[in-house]
Design a protein around this motif. Structure first.
Motif, short mmCIF file in Angstrom:
data_model
loop_
_atom_site.label_atom_id
_atom_site.label_comp_id
_atom_site.label_asym_id
_atom_site.label_seq_id
_atom_site.Cartn_x
_atom_site.Cartn_y
_atom_site.Cartn_z
N GLU A 25 5.83 3.70 1.19
CA GLU A 25 5.17 2.40 1.34
C GLU A 25 4.67 2.26 2.75
O GLU A 25 5.44 2.27 3.70
CB GLU A 25 6.15 1.25 1.03
CG GLU A 25 6.32 0.99 -0.43
CD GLU A 25 7.12 -0.29 -0.70
OE1 GLU A 25 7.20 -1.17 0.16
OE2 GLU A 25 7.66 -0.37 -1.81
N VAL A 54 0.88 -1.16 0.00
CA VAL A 54 0.00 0.00 0.00
C VAL A 54 0.92 1.20 0.00
O VAL A 54 1.77 1.36 0.88
CB VAL A 54 -0.94 0.01 1.22
CG1 VAL A 54 -1.81 1.26 1.21
CG2 VAL A 54 -1.81 -1.24 1.25
N GLU A 114 -0.61 -2.36 -4.69
CA GLU A 114 0.13 -3.21 -5.63
C GLU A 114 0.14 -4.61 -5.06
O GLU A 114 0.00 -4.80 -3.85
CB GLU A 114 1.57 -2.71 -5.81
CG GLU A 114 1.68 -1.40 -6.53
CD GLU A 114 3.12 -0.95 -6.74
OE1 GLU A 114 4.06 -1.66 -6.29
OE2 GLU A 114 3.32 0.11 -7.33
N LYS A 139 -2.44 3.74 -3.13
CA LYS A 139 -2.39 2.82 -4.28
C LYS A 139 -2.04 1.43 -3.76
O LYS A 139 -1.21 1.28 -2.87
CB LYS A 139 -1.31 3.30 -5.26
CG LYS A 139 -1.12 2.41 -6.46
CD LYS A 139 -0.13 3.02 -7.44
CE LYS A 139 1.28 2.58 -7.08
NZ LYS A 139 2.27 2.89 -8.10
N SER A 145 -8.68 6.82 -1.44
CA SER A 145 -8.29 7.01 -2.83
C SER A 145 -6.91 7.65 -2.95
O SER A 145 -6.34 7.69 -4.03
CB SER A 145 -9.33 7.85 -3.56
OG SER A 145 -9.45 9.12 -2.95
N ASN A 146 -6.36 8.14 -1.84
CA ASN A 146 -5.00 8.71 -1.83
C ASN A 146 -3.93 7.63 -1.80
O ASN A 146 -2.75 7.93 -1.85
CB ASN A 146 -4.81 9.61 -0.61
CG ASN A 146 -5.77 10.77 -0.59
OD1 ASN A 146 -6.27 11.19 -1.62
ND2 ASN A 146 -6.04 11.28 0.59
N LYS A 188 4.84 8.79 -2.14
CA LYS A 188 5.36 7.49 -2.59
C LYS A 188 5.86 6.60 -1.45
O LYS A 188 6.54 5.62 -1.67
CB LYS A 188 6.51 7.68 -3.61
CG LYS A 188 6.21 8.60 -4.76
CD LYS A 188 5.11 8.07 -5.65
CE LYS A 188 4.93 8.98 -6.85
NZ LYS A 188 3.57 9.36 -7.10
N ASP A 220 1.42 5.47 -0.50
CA ASP A 220 0.85 6.82 -0.51
C ASP A 220 1.16 7.44 -1.87
O ASP A 220 2.32 7.56 -2.26
CB ASP A 220 1.47 7.65 0.62
CG ASP A 220 0.84 9.01 0.76
OD1 ASP A 220 0.68 9.72 -0.27
OD2 ASP A 220 0.50 9.40 1.89
N LYS A 221 0.13 7.81 -2.62
CA LYS A 221 0.31 8.35 -3.96
C LYS A 221 1.09 9.66 -3.96
O LYS A 221 1.84 9.94 -4.90
CB LYS A 221 -1.04 8.58 -4.63
CG LYS A 221 -1.76 7.31 -5.02
CD LYS A 221 -3.10 7.65 -5.68
CE LYS A 221 -3.87 6.42 -6.06
NZ LYS A 221 -5.19 6.76 -6.63
#
Length: 148
Positions: free
Chosen positions: A19, A11, A62, A60, A57-58, A17, A13-14
């Protein structure tokens, strides 16, 4: 047979960046239970929320999460995930204070959950909510459903 398989879940933070969850992997077989433990802030709740599609939504996601052998939880349509989340997969968070939203009554939240996930009418859902509180030996369930 795996009920849930998570591989290299991240997870991020957009914005900065960072993690938040760093490469978590595990499997849960049918008829098994998994408890995730760790220090406060280690990413336990964020891991669970990511898997069931409840992160901001802030952020991402993977990695890979497959439920019931063929349902890709990270690439499923939101409405289908919502039905699965309400009926077949859930998380139970450690912090009881965050279990209910203080802006809504206990009854409203219980009824909403039952209406959405069990296809009950509001009237039926209220009866089930009160009966459930009674089974839990909660004093005066008729009043508890009205409290925030």
């Amino acid at each position: 047979m795996n009920l849930l398989e998570v591989k290299n879940l991240k997870v991020i933070d957009k914005e900065d960046k960072k993690e938040i969850v760093k490469g978590v992997s595990f499997k849960v077989e049918k008829n098994m239970c998994l408890g995730i433990v760790g220090e406060s802030g280690s990413g336990k709740s964020m891991t669970a929320k990511a898997i069931v599609g409840l992160i901001s939504s802030n952020l991402k996601i993977e990695g890979y999460a497959v439920f019931d052998e063929n349902i890709d939880l990270f690439n499923i349509k939101k409405d289908k995930l919502r039905k699965i989340r309400g009926q077949r997969i859930c998380m139970i968070l450690q912090d009881a204070m965050s279990a209910f939203d203080p802006l809504y009554t206990v009854g409203y939240q219980m009824i909403e959950t039952l209406v959405e996930n069990k296809n009950l009418s509001k009237k039926e859902a209220k009866k089930v909510s009160i009966k459930t509180l009674e089974k839990m030996n909660i004093n005066d369930p008729q009043e508890v459903v009205k409290k925030y």
